[in-house]
Design an enzyme around this catalytic site. Structure first.
Site, PDB file in Angstrom:
ATOM      1  CE  LYS A 151      37.397  40.836  47.162  1.00  0.00           C
ATOM      2  NZ  LYS A 151      36.151  40.099  47.430  1.00  0.00           N
ATOM      3  NE  ARG A 177      40.426  36.347  43.926  1.00  0.00           N
ATOM      4  CZ  ARG A 177      39.309  36.893  43.485  1.00  0.00           C
ATOM      5  NH1 ARG A 177      38.210  36.201  43.430  1.00  0.00           N
ATOM      6  NH2 ARG A 177      39.297  38.135  43.083  1.00  0.00           N
ATOM      7  NE  ARG A 208      28.384  41.318  42.356  1.00  0.00           N
ATOM      8  CZ  ARG A 208      29.549  40.805  42.729  1.00  0.00           C
ATOM      9  NH1 ARG A 208      30.450  41.582  43.299  1.00  0.00           N
ATOM     10  NH2 ARG A 208      29.798  39.542  42.534  1.00  0.00           N
ATOM     11  NE  ARG A 251      30.769  39.263  39.204  1.00  0.00           N
ATOM     12  CZ  ARG A 251      31.773  39.400  40.078  1.00  0.00           C
ATOM     13  NH1 ARG A 251      32.165  40.606  40.444  1.00  0.00           N
ATOM     14  NH2 ARG A 251      32.371  38.342  40.574  1.00  0.00           N
ATOM     15  NE  ARG A 279      31.902  34.482  42.856  1.00  0.00           N
ATOM     16  CZ  ARG A 279      31.018  35.472  42.983  1.00  0.00           C
ATOM     17  NH1 ARG A 279      29.737  35.254  42.749  1.00  0.00           N
ATOM     18  NH2 ARG A 279      31.409  36.673  43.344  1.00  0.00           N
TER      19      ARG A 279
HETATM   20  P1  AP5 Z   1      31.171  44.133  45.820  1.00  0.00           P
HETATM   21  O1  AP5 Z   1      31.890  45.388  46.187  1.00  0.00           O
HETATM   22  O2  AP5 Z   1      30.879  43.892  44.403  1.00  0.00           O
HETATM   23  O3  AP5 Z   1      31.911  42.864  46.483  1.00  0.00           O
HETATM   24  P2  AP5 Z   1      33.353  42.260  46.182  1.00  0.00           P
HETATM   25  O4  AP5 Z   1      34.011  42.020  47.497  1.00  0.00           O
HETATM   26  O5  AP5 Z   1      34.078  43.105  45.192  1.00  0.00           O
HETATM   27  O6  AP5 Z   1      32.932  40.838  45.616  1.00  0.00           O
HETATM   28  P3  AP5 Z   1      33.250  40.093  44.233  1.00  0.00           P
HETATM   29  O7  AP5 Z   1      32.120  39.160  43.997  1.00  0.00           O
HETATM   30  O8  AP5 Z   1      33.582  41.084  43.168  1.00  0.00           O
HETATM   31  O9  AP5 Z   1      34.480  39.273  44.597  1.00  0.00           O
HETATM   32  P4  AP5 Z   1      34.950  38.051  43.799  1.00  0.00           P
HETATM   33  O10 AP5 Z   1      36.246  37.812  44.449  1.00  0.00           O
HETATM   34  O11 AP5 Z   1      34.043  36.914  43.784  1.00  0.00           O
HETATM   35  O12 AP5 Z   1      34.951  38.532  42.290  1.00  0.00           O
HETATM   36  P5  AP5 Z   1      36.081  39.191  41.380  1.00  0.00           P
HETATM   37  O13 AP5 Z   1      35.418  40.085  40.433  1.00  0.00           O
HETATM   38  O14 AP5 Z   1      37.206  39.696  42.187  1.00  0.00           O
HETATM   39  O15 AP5 Z   1      29.810  44.131  46.674  1.00  0.00           O
HETATM   40  C1  AP5 Z   1      28.857  43.108  46.532  1.00  0.00           C
HETATM   41  C2  AP5 Z   1      27.436  43.679  46.621  1.00  0.00           C
HETATM   42  O16 AP5 Z   1      27.225  44.252  47.902  1.00  0.00           O
HETATM   43  C3  AP5 Z   1      27.139  44.800  45.622  1.00  0.00           C
HETATM   44  O17 AP5 Z   1      25.849  44.669  45.168  1.00  0.00           O
HETATM   45  C4  AP5 Z   1      27.305  46.103  46.439  1.00  0.00           C
HETATM   46  O18 AP5 Z   1      26.489  47.139  45.940  1.00  0.00           O
HETATM   47  C5  AP5 Z   1      26.856  45.630  47.813  1.00  0.00           C
HETATM   48  N1  AP5 Z   1      27.580  46.294  48.897  1.00  0.00           N
HETATM   49  C6  AP5 Z   1      28.932  46.409  49.002  1.00  0.00           C
HETATM   50  N2  AP5 Z   1      29.262  47.024  50.160  1.00  0.00           N
HETATM   51  C7  AP5 Z   1      28.092  47.296  50.788  1.00  0.00           C
HETATM   52  C8  AP5 Z   1      27.768  47.910  52.042  1.00  0.00           C
HETATM   53  N3  AP5 Z   1      28.708  48.370  52.879  1.00  0.00           N
HETATM   54  N4  AP5 Z   1      26.469  47.989  52.380  1.00  0.00           N
HETATM   55  C9  AP5 Z   1      25.499  47.517  51.555  1.00  0.00           C
HETATM   56  N5  AP5 Z   1      25.722  46.936  50.359  1.00  0.00           N
HETATM   57  C10 AP5 Z   1      27.019  46.822  49.992  1.00  0.00           C
HETATM   58  O19 AP5 Z   1      36.606  37.901  40.595  1.00  0.00           O
HETATM   59  C11 AP5 Z   1      35.750  37.254  39.683  1.00  0.00           C
HETATM   60  C12 AP5 Z   1      36.418  35.991  39.176  1.00  0.00           C
HETATM   61  O20 AP5 Z   1      37.633  36.323  38.471  1.00  0.00           O
HETATM   62  C13 AP5 Z   1      36.852  34.983  40.240  1.00  0.00           C
HETATM   63  O21 AP5 Z   1      35.778  34.136  40.625  1.00  0.00           O
HETATM   64  C14 AP5 Z   1      37.935  34.213  39.462  1.00  0.00           C
HETATM   65  O22 AP5 Z   1      37.356  33.348  38.515  1.00  0.00           O
HETATM   66  C15 AP5 Z   1      38.623  35.332  38.704  1.00  0.00           C
HETATM   67  N6  AP5 Z   1      39.711  35.928  39.472  1.00  0.00           N
HETATM   68  C16 AP5 Z   1      39.798  37.221  39.901  1.00  0.00           C
HETATM   69  N7  AP5 Z   1      40.931  37.427  40.585  1.00  0.00           N
HETATM   70  C17 AP5 Z   1      41.579  36.241  40.604  1.00  0.00           C
HETATM   71  C18 AP5 Z   1      42.793  35.815  41.193  1.00  0.00           C
HETATM   72  N8  AP5 Z   1      43.575  36.641  41.912  1.00  0.00           N
HETATM   73  N9  AP5 Z   1      43.160  34.511  41.004  1.00  0.00           N
HETATM   74  C19 AP5 Z   1      42.408  33.658  40.270  1.00  0.00           C
HETATM   75  N10 AP5 Z   1      41.221  34.012  39.710  1.00  0.00           N
HETATM   76  C20 AP5 Z   1      40.822  35.290  39.885  1.00  0.00           C
HETATM   77 MG    MG Z   2      34.635  42.830  43.159  1.00  0.00          MG
END
Ligand code: AP5
Ligand code: MG
Length: 211
Positions: free
Chosen positions: A13, A89, A128, A161, A172
């Protein structure tokens, strides 16, 4: 126009959002990135949030929604093409957003559901790297920076991270299954869901989305 990026952790994402911001004029808001910025400030709230994020748990809906609304203030909600990455979420967050948009006379254009096998999710998260300054995401093998361990855009040293540790990834994914996955039916019922095959190159996925 407002788009929601929905999907399990590690489905790409944030990566696809960055690509669309750099190449296609999109604006991006990630509640996860905002929480990590608050954590880096080392305030009382930051310390509390660090405990929640590092454990792989979700932050409570009220605080998350406030943070989202604050973040949206810098955009023109009627004119800009805005990606909400990682919000909502939970069903409760989706209802809060719906109420807010109704009042503001806004609608969600599409909800993009990133679909990817768990095995690949684990591989992507395990390697990552992120930029602590601009939040850009890389991967040790799959999406390398030009210079190893340094951000292409601002040359900052990349970091891992804490919630990408194996046991936290499991936690997660469990939270995703229980709390976030029900949103697929929620938005499916509203006929605005688009299922995206996230197992392709960053360019292929972005091109399809732009189309
Ligand atoms: P990446 O793009 O980083 O993946 P992502 O979908 O953004 O995954 P996240 O881990 O960021 O999602 P998350 O929901 O756990 O974390 P968030 O920061 O939102 O890609 C991942 C890897 O793959 C990278 O290394 C990238 O280079 C590689 N990659 C990507 N696409 C590729 C492709 N096509 N081919 C090859 N490689 C590829 O949230 C973190 C925390 O914040 C949550 O756990 C929670 O505690 C809190 N939080 C955030 N939002 C909320 C909410 N709405 N409600 C409650 N808590 C929340
Ligand atoms: Mg992300």
């Amino acid at each position: 126009m407002i788009y929601i990026f929905l999907g399990a952790p590690g489905t790409g994402k944030g990566t696809i959002s960055s690509y669309l911001v750099d190449n296609n004029g999109f604006k991006h808001i990630s509640t996860g990135n905002i929480f990590r910025e608050i954590i880096s400030s080392k305030s009382d709230l930051g310390i509390k949030l660090k405990g929640i994020l590092d454990a792989g748990q979700l932050v409570n809906d009220e605080l998350t929604f406030e943070v989202l609304k604050e973040g949206l203030k810098k955009y023109n909600l009627k004119e800009d093409k805005i990606i909400l990455d990682g919000f909502p979420r939970t069903i409760n967050q989706a209802n809060l957003l719906e109420e807010f948009f109704e009042k503001e006379n806004l609608k969600i254009e599409k909800v993009i559901n990133f679909v990817l096998d768990e095995e690949i999710i684990v591989e992507r998260l395990s390697g990552r790297l992120i930029c602590p300054i601009c939040s850009k995401t890389y991967h040790k093998f799959l999406n390398k920076p030009k210079r190893e361990w340094f951000c292409d855009d601002d040359n900052s040293e990349l970091v891992e991270r804490a919630d990408d540790a194996k046991d936290k990834i499991v936690e997660r994914l469990k939270n995703y299954e229980n709390q976030t996955k029900p949103l697929i039916n929620f938005y499916g019922d509203r006929k605005i869901l688009f299922n995206l095959n996230a197992n392709r190159t960053i360019e292929e996925i972005s091109e399809e989305l732009v189309k």
